[in-house]
Design a protein around this motif. Structure first.
Motif, PDB file in Angstrom:
ATOM      1  N   THR A 156      -3.704 -32.019  33.881  1.00 54.10           N
ATOM      2  CA  THR A 156      -4.857 -32.506  34.639  1.00 54.10           C
ATOM      3  C   THR A 156      -5.885 -33.144  33.714  1.00 54.10           C
ATOM      4  O   THR A 156      -5.924 -32.877  32.512  1.00 54.10           O
ATOM      5  N   ASP A 157      -6.749 -33.963  34.308  1.00 49.91           N
ATOM      6  CA  ASP A 157      -7.655 -34.778  33.507  1.00 49.91           C
ATOM      7  C   ASP A 157      -8.671 -33.969  32.710  1.00 49.91           C
ATOM      8  O   ASP A 157      -9.044 -34.354  31.609  1.00 49.91           O
ATOM      9  N   ASP A 158      -9.141 -32.828  33.266  1.00 50.38           N
ATOM     10  CA  ASP A 158     -10.168 -32.082  32.529  1.00 50.38           C
ATOM     11  C   ASP A 158      -9.589 -31.468  31.260  1.00 50.38           C
ATOM     12  O   ASP A 158     -10.238 -31.446  30.218  1.00 50.38           O
ATOM     13  N   LEU A 159      -8.334 -31.034  31.326  1.00 57.49           N
ATOM     14  CA  LEU A 159      -7.693 -30.496  30.123  1.00 57.49           C
ATOM     15  C   LEU A 159      -7.382 -31.624  29.141  1.00 57.49           C
ATOM     16  O   LEU A 159      -7.484 -31.452  27.926  1.00 57.49           O
ATOM     17  N   LEU A 160      -7.028 -32.801  29.704  1.00 52.81           N
ATOM     18  CA  LEU A 160      -6.753 -33.954  28.847  1.00 52.81           C
ATOM     19  C   LEU A 160      -7.966 -34.310  28.004  1.00 52.81           C
ATOM     20  O   LEU A 160      -7.851 -34.659  26.836  1.00 52.81           O
ATOM     21  N   LEU A 161      -9.164 -34.221  28.617  1.00 57.04           N
ATOM     22  CA  LEU A 161     -10.380 -34.575  27.895  1.00 57.04           C
ATOM     23  C   LEU A 161     -10.562 -33.657  26.686  1.00 57.04           C
ATOM     24  O   LEU A 161     -10.888 -34.103  25.591  1.00 57.04           O
ATOM     25  N   VAL A 162     -10.294 -32.354  26.901  1.00 52.94           N
ATOM     26  CA  VAL A 162     -10.397 -31.399  25.798  1.00 52.94           C
ATOM     27  C   VAL A 162      -9.469 -31.804  24.659  1.00 52.94           C
ATOM     28  O   VAL A 162      -9.863 -31.860  23.492  1.00 52.94           O
ATOM     29  N   LEU A 163      -8.222 -32.149  25.023  1.00 57.35           N
ATOM     30  CA  LEU A 163      -7.246 -32.520  23.995  1.00 57.35           C
ATOM     31  C   LEU A 163      -7.616 -33.845  23.336  1.00 57.35           C
ATOM     32  O   LEU A 163      -7.459 -34.022  22.133  1.00 57.35           O
ATOM     33  N   THR A 164      -8.133 -34.802  24.140  1.00 60.39           N
ATOM     34  CA  THR A 164      -8.542 -36.092  23.593  1.00 60.39           C
ATOM     35  C   THR A 164      -9.601 -35.887  22.526  1.00 60.39           C
ATOM     36  O   THR A 164      -9.501 -36.392  21.405  1.00 60.39           O
ATOM     37  N   LEU A 165     -10.638 -35.112  22.882  1.00 60.48           N
ATOM     38  CA  LEU A 165     -11.710 -34.858  21.916  1.00 60.48           C
ATOM     39  C   LEU A 165     -11.163 -34.109  20.706  1.00 60.48           C
ATOM     40  O   LEU A 165     -11.577 -34.359  19.572  1.00 60.48           O
ATOM     41  N   GLY A 166     -10.222 -33.196  20.949  1.00 62.05           N
ATOM     42  CA  GLY A 166      -9.621 -32.458  19.841  1.00 62.05           C
ATOM     43  C   GLY A 166      -8.897 -33.388  18.880  1.00 62.05           C
ATOM     44  O   GLY A 166      -9.022 -33.255  17.662  1.00 62.05           O
ATOM     45  N   MET A 167      -8.176 -34.374  19.438  1.00 59.14           N
ATOM     46  CA  MET A 167      -7.423 -35.293  18.569  1.00 59.14           C
ATOM     47  C   MET A 167      -8.369 -36.188  17.782  1.00 59.14           C
ATOM     48  O   MET A 167      -8.126 -36.502  16.619  1.00 59.14           O
ATOM     49  N   ILE A 168      -9.481 -36.603  18.428  1.00 60.16           N
ATOM     50  CA  ILE A 168     -10.437 -37.443  17.694  1.00 60.16           C
ATOM     51  C   ILE A 168     -11.115 -36.613  16.601  1.00 60.16           C
ATOM     52  O   ILE A 168     -11.308 -37.080  15.479  1.00 60.16           O
TER      53      ILE A 168
END
Lengths: 298, 372
Positions: B47-59
């Motif tokens: 889901t998108d809210d978890l994706l955001l967490v991972l996106t920020l984590g990767m950056i």
């Protein structure tokens, strides 16, 4: 001129807090070669002990101060025993980072106690001020200076005259040789942390007597003692005191003159002036004013 | 030697270049490929809210890799990473920001503001370098700590750039090759687009960092870390190496900062405090000092810590969901305590971090069912 002297006196008052904290850093550094980033939390918790003793249990201020210092010392020893002792012999960088972790955890606990209202300890003199020729000084600042002077003299005598002080100096010089002479090095580490914790608690108590008291953001004050020890040199007790006072005076003078002289530095530049001073000193003398130059060997 | 002869002896090396190769075992080749493919497929199942967490984590991982270059590989303790992250974030925001907004912005495209953010931070790193050359160990740690406080002051006061405390400003526009990553596209949602963008950047920078570390510069870093006097004696130029380490690390930090706050949107000057530096240090230490894959693991772990403590809070009755004073601790306090305890715990029990845990697991299964 009166402004200048007034700023100087205020600066020496605030500088005494930095000097106490800087002494704590130096104690730990000399014994274990670690810079403890846990001092901010020890200072806050020491101040909160004093608050609890004087406001909740309604003990007199000076008894509260002594008790807070003792509790701070015990807390310092506990931190040393739990977080530092298992790591003896590991790189000092690792130990320094562990103290950051300790600081975070202790500060959260302290913040729970502080809540939203700042915790203010009342100084027995109240808001009375002593005036000499246009320069006034509050009784609280006077008390702080006297206590700081007593503590510094007491510490110096302790290190010069007592057997334990001698043992601590030996440990600071060379741990293995000290061990071979029958000194319990571990106990010396604990003692160093205890002294540092006690000093932080005294500093915290006096911070709590100031108008703002102890809030969740007060811990930043303790980090300003870091430029003080860098300016003074990490190994030097005299350096810590002089560095602490210097940082306090520079901060106070900046607060008075910077808005007129250099307004482009922005509001509240005084708060970061200690760090600017540190950069300036380090560019000229990389080991501080009183520090020893490291002898390097391959 | 022909390829077929090596088929049954994959670990046989006949040249140093094979030993030094980035993916020097078949298992590494396969698993890296699998991880990248799985990561690329992830946005379609999560889901998108978890994706955001991972996106920020990767950056954040890009920034963590940067810190690992200077602290892990070159051994120069830096508590000043937040300053470089902030510098990158504001350079990106000013160059790529909305020209009509209340704060300074030039509306330049992403291929200008992103490299510029890295370069400005790298130049700042070079300026700090002279101090690093003269100091070492904990002196350096305190000086870089001073940098964070000075930076914090500058960010607070430069209101026409940063919006000032309590107000903040918007990050730069995320548009690359005509794709707007800040809103839902025709095929993919905003979260999926940003995740893939972050993944591409992470892979590029991880490969870049890995190549730096296995080059001559990387070996010079290691020599300086292990014994700088000895390194100088065998001909490593200390000044040059330390300056390089700081500027490279800052470049990574700058890019990471600009991207991070472009995804976040609005940010305040108070974001770049000592806490941010400690978070990055925690990523490096928990992930694994002087490992690139460790930095990525650490960053993803720290980035999802907020989410994890939120989940824990559901199970523990004495932790309140909001910042209210009911319950023993709030979620944020739990998160901060977890930071502290994780840093202490990892340093005491597994100094090699998550990477070390992975090594142990791998070595256990390598010999399974035998103990070695």
């Amino acid at each position: 001129m009166t402004d200048f002297v007034q700023a100087l006196v205020n600066g020496l008052g605030q500088g005494s807090v930095y000097a106490l904290l800087a002494l704590g850093y130096v104690m730990i550094y000399k014994a274990t070669k670690v810079i403890s980033f846990a001092q901010p939390s020890l200072m806050i918790i020491g101040g909160l002990f004093a608050y609890h003793f004087t406001r909740v249990w309604e003990l007199p201020f000076w008894i509260g101060l002594v008790l807070a210092a003792l509790c701070g010392a015990v807390l310092g020893m506990v931190v040393e025993r739990l977080a530092m002792r298992p790591m003896v012999g590991k790189p000092v960088f690792t130990l320094a980072i562990i103290t950051i972790g300790v600081d975070i955890v202790l500060r959260i606990i302290a913040n729970r106690y502080i809540g939203v209202q700042s915790k203010i300890v009342e100084y027995p003199g109240g808001s009375e001020r002593l005036s000499v020729g246009g320069v006034s000084i509050s009784h609280q600042t006077l008390g702080l200076m006297v206590v700081t002077a007593l503590v510094v003299v007491g510490l110096l005598t302790f290190f010069r005259k007592s057997r334990t002080g001698l043992a601590m100096r030996a440990t600071a010089l060379d741990q293995e040789t000290a061990l071979a002479q029958g000194i319990k090095v571990g106990t010396m580490f604990a003692l160093a942390w205890a002294i540092a914790g006690g000093l932080a608690a005294i500093a915290g108590t006096f911070v709590a007597t100031q108008a703002a008291g102890i809030e969740q953001t007060t811990w930043i004050i303790a980090l300003k003692a870091l430029p003080a020890i860098i300016i003074g040199g990490l190994e030097s007790i005299n350096g810590a005191v002089i560095g602490g006072l210097a940082v306090g005076v520079v901060e106070a003078l900046t607060a008075v003159y910077q808005p007129d002289v250099a307004p482009w530095l922005g509001a509240n530049f005084a708060l970061v002036a200690p760090y600017a001073l540190m950069f300036a000193v380090l560019l000229v003398r990389p080991y501080g004013l009183f520090g020893q130059k490291e002898v390097e060997r391959v | 030697m022909s390829r077929s002869a090596l088929r049954n002896r994959p670990l046989l090396r006949t040249a140093y270049t094979q030993e030094m190769a980035m993916l020097n075992t078949p298992a590494k080749r396969r698993s890296v490929l699998a991880i990248v493919v799985l990561a690329a497929l992830l946005p379609f199942v999560v889901t998108d809210d978890l994706l955001l967490v991972l996106t920020l984590g990767m950056i954040a991982a890009v920034g963590a890799i940067g810190l690992n270059l200077v602290t892990g590989y070159a051994g120069q303790v830096s508590l000043g990473h937040a300053f470089f992250i902030g510098l990158g974030a504001y350079t990106g925001a000013v160059l790529g920001g909305d020209p009509e907004g209340p704060v300074l912005g030039y509306g330049l495209p992403m291929w200008i503001w992103l490299p510029a953010a890295g370069v400005v931070a790298a130049v700042a790193g070079l300026l700090v370098g002279p101090l690093a050359v003269r100091l070492r160990g904990l002196y350096l740690a305190i000086v870089t700590l001073g940098l964070v406080f000075l930076g914090d002051h500058i960010f607070r006061e430069a209101r026409e750039i940063t919006g000032g405390p309590g107000v903040g400003r918007r990050g730069p526009e995320l548009t690359l090759f005509g794709i707007d990553f800040s809103q839902d596209g025709e095929v993919l949602t905003r979260g999926q687009l940003q995740f893939l963008l972050a993944l591409v950047f992470l892979v590029v920078f991880a490969v870049l960092a890995r190549n730096i570390t296995r080059s001559g510069v990387g070996r010079a870093f290691g020599a300086v870390r292990d014994r700088d006097v000895a390194a100088a004696v065998i001909g490593v130029d200390l000044t040059r190496t330390k300056l390089l380490a700081f500027s490279m690390s800052s470049f990574f930090a700058g890019v990471s900062g600009a991207l991070y706050y472009a995804v976040v949107g609005v940010f305040e000057p108070s974001a770049f405090s000592l806490l941010l530096s400690v978070q990055f240090l925690a990523m490096v230490l928990i992930g694994g000092v002087a490992t690139i894959s460790g930095s990525i693991m650490g960053a993803l772990f720290i980035a999802s810590l907020g989410r994890i403590s939120g989940e824990i809070a559901h199970w523990l009755p004495f932790i309140s969901d909001a910042s209210g004073s009911s319950g023993l601790l709030s979620v944020f306090q739990l998160e901060a305590i977890l930071y502290g305890l994780l840093i202490i715990g990892f340093l005491i029990f597994e100094p090699r971090g998550l990477f070390g845990i992975w090594l142990r697991v791998r070595n256990y299964w390598k010999g399974w069912p035998f103990s070695y």
